[in-house]
Design a protein around this motif. Structure first.
Motif, PDB file in Angstrom:
ATOM      1  N   VAL A  35      29.394 -34.174   9.729  1.00 42.06           N
ATOM      2  CA  VAL A  35      29.950 -33.752  11.007  1.00 42.06           C
ATOM      3  C   VAL A  35      29.065 -32.656  11.575  1.00 42.06           C
ATOM      4  CG1 VAL A  35      31.934 -32.733  12.175  1.00 42.06           C
ATOM      5  CG2 VAL A  35      32.296 -34.342  10.303  1.00 42.06           C
ATOM      6  N   SER A  36      28.532 -32.911  12.766  1.00 41.55           N
ATOM      7  CA  SER A  36      27.702 -31.927  13.451  1.00 41.55           C
ATOM      8  C   SER A  36      28.567 -31.207  14.480  1.00 41.55           C
ATOM      9  CB  SER A  36      26.520 -32.617  14.137  1.00 41.55           C
ATOM     10  OG  SER A  36      25.744 -31.660  14.831  1.00 41.55           O
ATOM     11  N   ILE A  37      28.655 -29.909  14.331  1.00 40.03           N
ATOM     12  CA  ILE A  37      29.511 -29.078  15.173  1.00 40.03           C
ATOM     13  C   ILE A  37      28.668 -28.488  16.293  1.00 40.03           C
ATOM     14  CG2 ILE A  37      30.948 -26.994  15.178  1.00 40.03           C
ATOM     15  CD1 ILE A  37      31.242 -27.741  12.053  1.00 40.03           C
ATOM     16  N   ALA A  38      29.157 -28.625  17.514  1.00 43.42           N
ATOM     17  CA  ALA A  38      28.426 -28.132  18.682  1.00 43.42           C
ATOM     18  C   ALA A  38      28.305 -26.609  18.665  1.00 43.42           C
ATOM     19  CB  ALA A  38      29.132 -28.577  19.955  1.00 43.42           C
ATOM     20  N   ARG A  39      27.161 -26.133  19.068  1.00 41.16           N
ATOM     21  CA  ARG A  39      26.920 -24.695  19.220  1.00 41.16           C
ATOM     22  C   ARG A  39      27.835 -24.146  20.313  1.00 41.16           C
ATOM     23  NH1 ARG A  39      23.387 -21.679  15.981  1.00 41.16           N
ATOM     24  NH2 ARG A  39      21.938 -23.132  15.051  1.00 41.16           N
ATOM     25  N   ASP A  40      28.201 -22.877  20.164  1.00 44.31           N
ATOM     26  CA  ASP A  40      29.066 -22.234  21.159  1.00 44.31           C
ATOM     27  C   ASP A  40      28.488 -22.368  22.564  1.00 44.31           C
ATOM     28  OD1 ASP A  40      30.765 -21.466  19.102  1.00 44.31           O
ATOM     29  OD2 ASP A  40      30.012 -19.405  19.021  1.00 44.31           O
ATOM     30  N   ALA A  41      27.195 -22.080  22.717  1.00 40.31           N
ATOM     31  CA  ALA A  41      26.563 -22.134  24.040  1.00 40.31           C
ATOM     32  C   ALA A  41      26.577 -23.553  24.602  1.00 40.31           C
ATOM     33  CB  ALA A  41      25.132 -21.607  23.960  1.00 40.31           C
ATOM     34  N   SER A  42      26.415 -24.548  23.755  1.00 35.32           N
ATOM     35  CA  SER A  42      26.456 -25.943  24.216  1.00 35.32           C
ATOM     36  C   SER A  42      27.850 -26.312  24.700  1.00 35.32           C
ATOM     37  CB  SER A  42      26.035 -26.894  23.096  1.00 35.32           C
ATOM     38  OG  SER A  42      24.709 -26.658  22.710  1.00 35.32           O
ATOM     39  N   VAL A  43      28.872 -25.883  23.966  1.00 33.77           N
ATOM     40  CA  VAL A  43      30.253 -26.163  24.369  1.00 33.77           C
ATOM     41  C   VAL A  43      30.524 -25.546  25.731  1.00 33.77           C
ATOM     42  CG1 VAL A  43      32.694 -25.778  23.837  1.00 33.77           C
ATOM     43  CG2 VAL A  43      31.093 -26.319  22.002  1.00 33.77           C
ATOM     44  N   THR A  44      30.131 -24.295  25.899  1.00 36.49           N
ATOM     45  CA  THR A  44      30.359 -23.607  27.166  1.00 36.49           C
ATOM     46  C   THR A  44      29.630 -24.316  28.307  1.00 36.49           C
ATOM     47  OG1 THR A  44      30.610 -21.515  25.987  1.00 36.49           O
ATOM     48  CG2 THR A  44      30.155 -21.379  28.344  1.00 36.49           C
ATOM     49  N   ARG A  45      28.384 -24.716  28.084  1.00 33.64           N
ATOM     50  CA  ARG A  45      27.601 -25.393  29.117  1.00 33.64           C
ATOM     51  C   ARG A  45      28.191 -26.761  29.476  1.00 33.64           C
ATOM     52  NH1 ARG A  45      23.374 -26.165  26.474  1.00 33.64           N
ATOM     53  NH2 ARG A  45      23.305 -28.407  26.377  1.00 33.64           N
ATOM     54  N   ILE A  46      28.581 -27.529  28.477  1.00 34.75           N
ATOM     55  CA  ILE A  46      29.044 -28.898  28.717  1.00 34.75           C
ATOM     56  C   ILE A  46      30.487 -28.937  29.213  1.00 34.75           C
ATOM     57  CG2 ILE A  46      29.575 -31.099  27.579  1.00 34.75           C
ATOM     58  CD1 ILE A  46      27.087 -30.498  25.785  1.00 34.75           C
ATOM     59  N   LYS A  47      31.358 -28.129  28.612  1.00 31.93           N
ATOM     60  CA  LYS A  47      32.782 -28.178  28.955  1.00 31.93           C
ATOM     61  C   LYS A  47      33.193 -27.161  30.011  1.00 31.93           C
ATOM     62  CE  LYS A  47      34.328 -30.238  24.653  1.00 31.93           C
ATOM     63  NZ  LYS A  47      35.390 -30.278  23.653  1.00 31.93           N
ATOM     64  N   GLY A  48      32.297 -26.216  30.285  1.00 31.20           N
ATOM     65  CA  GLY A  48      32.614 -25.205  31.285  1.00 31.20           C
ATOM     66  C   GLY A  48      33.590 -24.146  30.805  1.00 31.20           C
ATOM     67  N   ALA A  49      33.812 -24.093  29.515  1.00 34.81           N
ATOM     68  CA  ALA A  49      34.710 -23.089  28.927  1.00 34.81           C
ATOM     69  C   ALA A  49      34.242 -22.796  27.509  1.00 34.81           C
ATOM     70  CB  ALA A  49      36.149 -23.598  28.906  1.00 34.81           C
ATOM     71  N   ASN A  50      34.485 -21.573  27.070  1.00 39.82           N
ATOM     72  CA  ASN A  50      34.127 -21.201  25.707  1.00 39.82           C
ATOM     73  C   ASN A  50      35.062 -21.882  24.718  1.00 39.82           C
ATOM     74  OD1 ASN A  50      32.148 -19.434  26.639  1.00 39.82           O
ATOM     75  ND2 ASN A  50      33.579 -17.721  26.718  1.00 39.82           N
ATOM     76  N   PRO A  51      34.548 -22.219  23.536  1.00 37.23           N
ATOM     77  CA  PRO A  51      35.461 -22.741  22.510  1.00 37.23           C
ATOM     78  C   PRO A  51      36.405 -21.625  22.067  1.00 37.23           C
ATOM     79  CG  PRO A  51      33.276 -22.364  21.591  1.00 37.23           C
ATOM     80  CD  PRO A  51      33.170 -22.111  23.061  1.00 37.23           C
ATOM     81  N   ARG A  52      37.579 -21.994  21.581  1.00 38.24           N
ATOM     82  CA  ARG A  52      38.545 -21.003  21.101  1.00 38.24           C
ATOM     83  C   ARG A  52      38.074 -20.338  19.815  1.00 38.24           C
ATOM     84  NH1 ARG A  52      44.302 -21.110  22.552  1.00 38.24           N
ATOM     85  NH2 ARG A  52      44.440 -22.270  24.485  1.00 38.24           N
ATOM     86  N   HIS A  53      37.332 -21.094  19.016  1.00 36.44           N
ATOM     87  CA  HIS A  53      36.833 -20.598  17.740  1.00 36.44           C
ATOM     88  C   HIS A  53      35.311 -20.617  17.761  1.00 36.44           C
ATOM     89  CE1 HIS A  53      40.857 -20.758  16.031  1.00 36.44           C
ATOM     90  NE2 HIS A  53      40.980 -21.953  16.585  1.00 36.44           N
ATOM     91  N   SER A  54      34.703 -19.658  17.110  1.00 35.02           N
ATOM     92  CA  SER A  54      33.240 -19.601  17.057  1.00 35.02           C
ATOM     93  C   SER A  54      32.701 -20.779  16.248  1.00 35.02           C
ATOM     94  CB  SER A  54      32.791 -18.289  16.418  1.00 35.02           C
ATOM     95  OG  SER A  54      33.044 -18.314  15.019  1.00 35.02           O
ATOM     96  N   GLU A  55      31.414 -21.031  16.419  1.00 33.64           N
ATOM     97  CA  GLU A  55      30.793 -22.121  15.657  1.00 33.64           C
ATOM     98  C   GLU A  55      30.905 -21.866  14.158  1.00 33.64           C
ATOM     99  OE1 GLU A  55      26.136 -20.764  16.122  1.00 33.64           O
ATOM    100  OE2 GLU A  55      27.129 -21.696  17.837  1.00 33.64           O
ATOM    101  N   ALA A  56      30.826 -20.616  13.730  1.00 36.24           N
ATOM    102  CA  ALA A  56      30.963 -20.291  12.303  1.00 36.24           C
ATOM    103  C   ALA A  56      32.383 -20.591  11.817  1.00 36.24           C
ATOM    104  CB  ALA A  56      30.620 -18.831  12.050  1.00 36.24           C
ATOM    105  N   GLU A  57      33.378 -20.284  12.632  1.00 36.29           N
ATOM    106  CA  GLU A  57      34.772 -20.574  12.261  1.00 36.29           C
ATOM    107  C   GLU A  57      35.017 -22.079  12.221  1.00 36.29           C
ATOM    108  OE1 GLU A  57      37.237 -16.795  14.067  1.00 36.29           O
ATOM    109  OE2 GLU A  57      36.450 -18.263  15.490  1.00 36.29           O
ATOM    110  N   ARG A  58      34.450 -22.787  13.197  1.00 38.69           N
ATOM    111  CA  ARG A  58      34.628 -24.245  13.229  1.00 38.69           C
ATOM    112  C   ARG A  58      33.916 -24.902  12.058  1.00 38.69           C
ATOM    113  NH1 ARG A  58      32.207 -25.992  17.967  1.00 38.69           N
ATOM    114  NH2 ARG A  58      31.374 -23.945  18.463  1.00 38.69           N
TER     115      ARG A  58
END
Length: 136
Positions: A35-58
């Motif tokens: 399972v490849s987990i998206a980087r925080d910056a990628s999530v923000t760029r693609i979804k237009g919102a920050n993830p609730r949990h950091s990439e390290a937490e995910r």
């Protein structure tokens, strides 16, 4: 062993994700699910919102998860180098995955000399089990 790779944000794990993991594993008799987990910056760029949990937490949430053999964090930019390093036999895409990382995936894999099968997985109760709906 057949290396199967999936990608996503995985801000929480819900029955839709579990079904995704099971479907991906069912693509081979000897699956090894990465399972490849998206980087925080990628999530923000693609979804237009920050993830609730950091990439390290995910990442921590998925490491040791019973249906996941290996969890990794994706590249900051691009995806081909990341895929080449993992060397999957199959990339399993969720029913709703689209956009910059999906539209040219097959072409980019071929251009990089990678022979990877791409499989699109089926939805599992998307009206109920979709992270954006569950987090509201």
């Amino acid at each position: 062993m057949t290396r199967i790779m999936i990608f996503g944000t995985f801000d929480m794990i819900h029955p839709g994700h579990e079904d995704l993991f099971r479907q991906a594993r069912s693509l081979a008799t000897d699956p090894y699910l990465i399972v490849s987990i998206a980087r925080d910056a990628s999530v923000t760029r693609i979804k237009g919102a920050n993830p609730r949990h950091s990439e390290a937490e995910r990442l921590a949430m998925l490491q040791g998860y019973p249906l996941v053999d290996e969890a990794v964090i994706g590249d900051s930019t691009g995806y081909i180098d990341h895929i080449a390093k993992i060397a999957p036999d199959i990339i399993a895409l969720g029913y709703d995955q689209e956009g910059e990382y999906v539209s040219d995936l097959e072409r980019d894999l071929r251009a990089a000399g990678l022979s990877v099968r791409i499989k699109r997985l089926k939805p599992f109760q998307p009206e109920t089990y979709k992270t954006s709906k569950l987090l509201g």
